[in-house]
Scaffold this motif. Structure first.
Motif, PDB file in Angstrom:
ATOM      1  N   ASN A   1       6.644 -13.135  11.107  1.00  0.00           N
ATOM      2  CA  ASN A   1       7.100 -13.464  12.455  1.00  0.00           C
ATOM      3  C   ASN A   1       7.421 -12.185  13.240  1.00  0.00           C
ATOM      4  N   THR A   2       8.061 -12.346  14.395  1.00  0.00           N
ATOM      5  CA  THR A   2       8.401 -11.208  15.255  1.00  0.00           C
ATOM      6  C   THR A   2       9.267 -10.180  14.530  1.00  0.00           C
ATOM      7  N   LEU A   3      10.173 -10.656  13.673  1.00  0.00           N
ATOM      8  CA  LEU A   3      11.055  -9.742  12.947  1.00  0.00           C
ATOM      9  C   LEU A   3      10.253  -8.887  11.970  1.00  0.00           C
ATOM     10  N   THR A   4       9.317  -9.514  11.257  1.00  0.00           N
ATOM     11  CA  THR A   4       8.471  -8.768  10.319  1.00  0.00           C
ATOM     12  C   THR A   4       7.598  -7.773  11.069  1.00  0.00           C
ATOM     13  N   VAL A   5       7.057  -8.190  12.209  1.00  0.00           N
ATOM     14  CA  VAL A   5       6.226  -7.282  13.020  1.00  0.00           C
ATOM     15  C   VAL A   5       7.071  -6.101  13.497  1.00  0.00           C
ATOM     16  N   ASN A   6       8.322  -6.339  13.897  1.00  0.00           N
ATOM     17  CA  ASN A   6       9.231  -5.255  14.280  1.00  0.00           C
ATOM     18  C   ASN A   6       9.409  -4.265  13.135  1.00  0.00           C
ATOM     19  N   ALA A   7       9.563  -4.796  11.926  1.00  0.00           N
ATOM     20  CA  ALA A   7       9.720  -3.929  10.748  1.00  0.00           C
ATOM     21  C   ALA A   7       8.472  -3.077  10.537  1.00  0.00           C
ATOM     22  N   MET A   8       7.301  -3.695  10.727  1.00  0.00           N
ATOM     23  CA  MET A   8       6.040  -2.980  10.475  1.00  0.00           C
ATOM     24  C   MET A   8       5.704  -1.962  11.563  1.00  0.00           C
ATOM     25  N   THR A   9       6.144  -2.215  12.794  1.00  0.00           N
ATOM     26  CA  THR A   9       5.904  -1.207  13.843  1.00  0.00           C
ATOM     27  C   THR A   9       6.845  -0.016  13.653  1.00  0.00           C
ATOM     28  N   THR A  10       7.972  -0.248  12.976  1.00  0.00           N
ATOM     29  CA  THR A  10       8.954   0.811  12.718  1.00  0.00           C
ATOM     30  C   THR A  10       8.576   1.635  11.489  1.00  0.00           C
ATOM     31  N   ALA A  11       7.920   0.983  10.524  1.00  0.00           N
ATOM     32  CA  ALA A  11       7.694   1.588   9.206  1.00  0.00           C
ATOM     33  C   ALA A  11       6.552   2.603   9.187  1.00  0.00           C
ATOM     34  N   ASP A  12       6.653   3.512   8.217  1.00  0.00           N
ATOM     35  CA  ASP A  12       5.521   4.394   7.886  1.00  0.00           C
ATOM     36  C   ASP A  12       4.618   3.688   6.892  1.00  0.00           C
ATOM     37  N   THR A  13       5.248   2.957   5.964  1.00  0.00           N
ATOM     38  CA  THR A  13       4.485   2.297   4.903  1.00  0.00           C
ATOM     39  C   THR A  13       5.073   0.924   4.594  1.00  0.00           C
ATOM     40  N   VAL A  14       4.262   0.089   3.923  1.00  0.00           N
ATOM     41  CA  VAL A  14       4.706  -1.244   3.492  1.00  0.00           C
ATOM     42  C   VAL A  14       4.617  -1.319   1.967  1.00  0.00           C
ATOM     43  N   LEU A  15       5.729  -1.697   1.347  1.00  0.00           N
ATOM     44  CA  LEU A  15       5.781  -1.894  -0.102  1.00  0.00           C
ATOM     45  C   LEU A  15       5.783  -3.398  -0.360  1.00  0.00           C
ATOM     46  N   VAL A  16       4.875  -3.857  -1.215  1.00  0.00           N
ATOM     47  CA  VAL A  16       4.730  -5.294  -1.463  1.00  0.00           C
ATOM     48  C   VAL A  16       5.114  -5.632  -2.902  1.00  0.00           C
ATOM     49  N   PRO A  17       6.237  -6.343  -3.086  1.00  0.00           N
ATOM     50  CA  PRO A  17       6.566  -6.813  -4.439  1.00  0.00           C
ATOM     51  C   PRO A  17       5.722  -8.049  -4.760  1.00  0.00           C
ATOM     52  N   ILE A  18       5.182  -8.082  -5.972  1.00  0.00           N
ATOM     53  CA  ILE A  18       4.391  -9.239  -6.416  1.00  0.00           C
ATOM     54  C   ILE A  18       4.986  -9.765  -7.711  1.00  0.00           C
ATOM     55  N   GLN A  19       5.307 -11.043  -7.723  1.00  0.00           N
ATOM     56  CA  GLN A  19       5.861 -11.661  -8.924  1.00  0.00           C
ATOM     57  C   GLN A  19       4.743 -11.902  -9.931  1.00  0.00           C
ATOM     58  N   CYS A  20       5.039 -11.662 -11.199  1.00  0.00           N
ATOM     59  CA  CYS A  20       4.041 -11.879 -12.248  1.00  0.00           C
ATOM     60  C   CYS A  20       3.949 -13.364 -12.580  1.00  0.00           C
ATOM     61  N   GLU A  21       3.278 -14.100 -11.703  1.00  0.00           N
ATOM     62  CA  GLU A  21       3.100 -15.538 -11.917  1.00  0.00           C
ATOM     63  C   GLU A  21       1.719 -15.944 -11.426  1.00  0.00           C
ATOM     64  N   PHE A  22       1.349 -17.189 -11.715  1.00  0.00           N
ATOM     65  CA  PHE A  22      -0.031 -17.635 -11.526  1.00  0.00           C
ATOM     66  C   PHE A  22      -0.541 -17.455 -10.097  1.00  0.00           C
ATOM     67  N   TYR A  23       0.319 -17.722  -9.096  1.00  0.00           N
ATOM     68  CA  TYR A  23      -0.128 -17.646  -7.699  1.00  0.00           C
ATOM     69  C   TYR A  23       0.178 -16.293  -7.057  1.00  0.00           C
ATOM     70  N   ALA A  24       0.202 -15.248  -7.855  1.00  0.00           N
ATOM     71  CA  ALA A  24       0.602 -13.921  -7.366  1.00  0.00           C
ATOM     72  C   ALA A  24      -0.220 -13.455  -6.165  1.00  0.00           C
ATOM     73  N   LEU A  25      -1.528 -13.718  -6.185  1.00  0.00           N
ATOM     74  CA  LEU A  25      -2.400 -13.216  -5.117  1.00  0.00           C
ATOM     75  C   LEU A  25      -2.434 -14.137  -3.901  1.00  0.00           C
ATOM     76  N   GLU A  26      -1.843 -15.343  -4.054  1.00  0.00           N
ATOM     77  CA  GLU A  26      -1.864 -16.291  -2.937  1.00  0.00           C
ATOM     78  C   GLU A  26      -1.040 -15.738  -1.770  1.00  0.00           C
ATOM     79  N   GLY A  27      -1.616 -15.719  -0.611  1.00  0.00           N
ATOM     80  CA  GLY A  27      -0.889 -15.237   0.564  1.00  0.00           C
ATOM     81  C   GLY A  27      -0.994 -13.733   0.759  1.00  0.00           C
ATOM     82  N   LEU A  28      -1.437 -13.035  -0.294  1.00  0.00           N
ATOM     83  CA  LEU A  28      -1.510 -11.573  -0.190  1.00  0.00           C
ATOM     84  C   LEU A  28      -2.604 -11.154   0.789  1.00  0.00           C
TER      85      LEU A  28
END
Length: 267
Positions: free
Chosen positions: A131-158
């Motif tokens: 949403n707008t808040l996430t976009v605000n974070a990404m326009t501010t950031a140099d990089t994005v770190l993505v935590p992925i849970q070790c479970e069956f649907y890990a790649l879903e939504g990625l």
């Protein structure tokens, strides 16, 4: 100047806030001056760092709608070198209140730019949605770190998250890059965790951190005590995991600064 890292994944329950709290605390433990930014209306990073989110007069919400300055809502936590821009449920209203505001995607960036030189790292905990808040974070950031849970649907939504990052990069923040992927909630006793790690490595053309955060009861308990894991149980496997992740983040930052200096010297 601070390296600004947004921790994002629109899937809930992947260890995003756990990573924001504990990476911030472990970087601070290594004598880095750190600002944790809670831009999630749930305010779990705020309470996880020992702050009563319900009693706050000024939060990031008041800052973003122009009712207070960054300094008005900045909190020095009880942990050395660690500061916080707190959040609570009021932030949920920001999405509507910011409609029609000029450059609403850059509100957080404008505030953070003024204090970037005061910190070594700024860690932003994003909401579990794009949403707008996430976009605000990404326009501010140099990089994005993505935590992925070790479970069956890990790649879903990625794929959707990667698409959002690319869109933000193309239209709003040309310098945005992927910091990398970190595996969380890894259970060495199950074949599934091992398969997920291998599957992601095969299918994802991104930097993947060597550190893998284990599934750990102490990690789950720590937030209810308002403590990061390195304080709550310094000898636990969770604390060791986040210390290693902090070391990798610092090494990446130093390597990047070295490369930039080399390029400048060549010019």
């Amino acid at each position: 100047m601070a390296r600004v890292i947004a921790i994002a994944n629109q899937k809930g329950g992947v260890g995003k806030t756990t990573t924001a709290i504990n990476l911030s605390a472990c970087l601070a433990e290594k004598n880095k001056k750190v600002l944790a930014v809670d831009i999630d209306p749930q305010g779990n990073t705020t309470s996880g760092l020992g702050i009563n989110k319900h009693s706050l007069k000024n939060t990031i919400y008041q800052m973003m709608i122009g009712e207070c300055t960054l300094q008005d809502c900045l909190i020095k936590t009880s942990f050395d070198n660690l500061y916080l821009l707190p959040s609570n449920v009021n932030l949920a209203g920001a999405e509507i209140e910011l409609i029609g505001i000029n450059e609403r995607e850059y509100i957080l960036k404008h505030h953070i730019e003024k204090i970037k030189d005061d910190y070594d790292f700024i860690i932003i905990d994003c909401p579990p949605s794009l949403n707008t808040l996430t976009v605000n974070a990404m326009t501010t950031a140099d990089t994005v770190l993505v935590p992925i849970q070790c479970e069956f649907y890990a790649l879903e939504g990625l794929t959707q998250l990667m698409h959002t990052i690319e869109l933000v990069k193309k239209r709003l923040n040309p310098g945005l890059r992927m910091e990398g992927v970190v595996f969380t909630m890894f259970d060495a006793r199950t074949n599934l965790s091992l398969q997920v790690v291998e599957n992601v490595k095969e299918n994802l053309n991104q930097n993947i951190y060597k550190t893998i955060i284990p599934r750990n009861v102490r990690l789950a308990e720590a937030p209810s005590h308002g403590l990061p894991i390195n304080i709550y149980d310094p000898k636990s496997s969770g604390a060791e995991g986040y210390r290693q992740l902090a070391e990798e983040v610092i090494d990446n930052d130093e390597a990047e600064k070295y490369e930039k200096e080399k390029l400048l010297r060549k010019k």
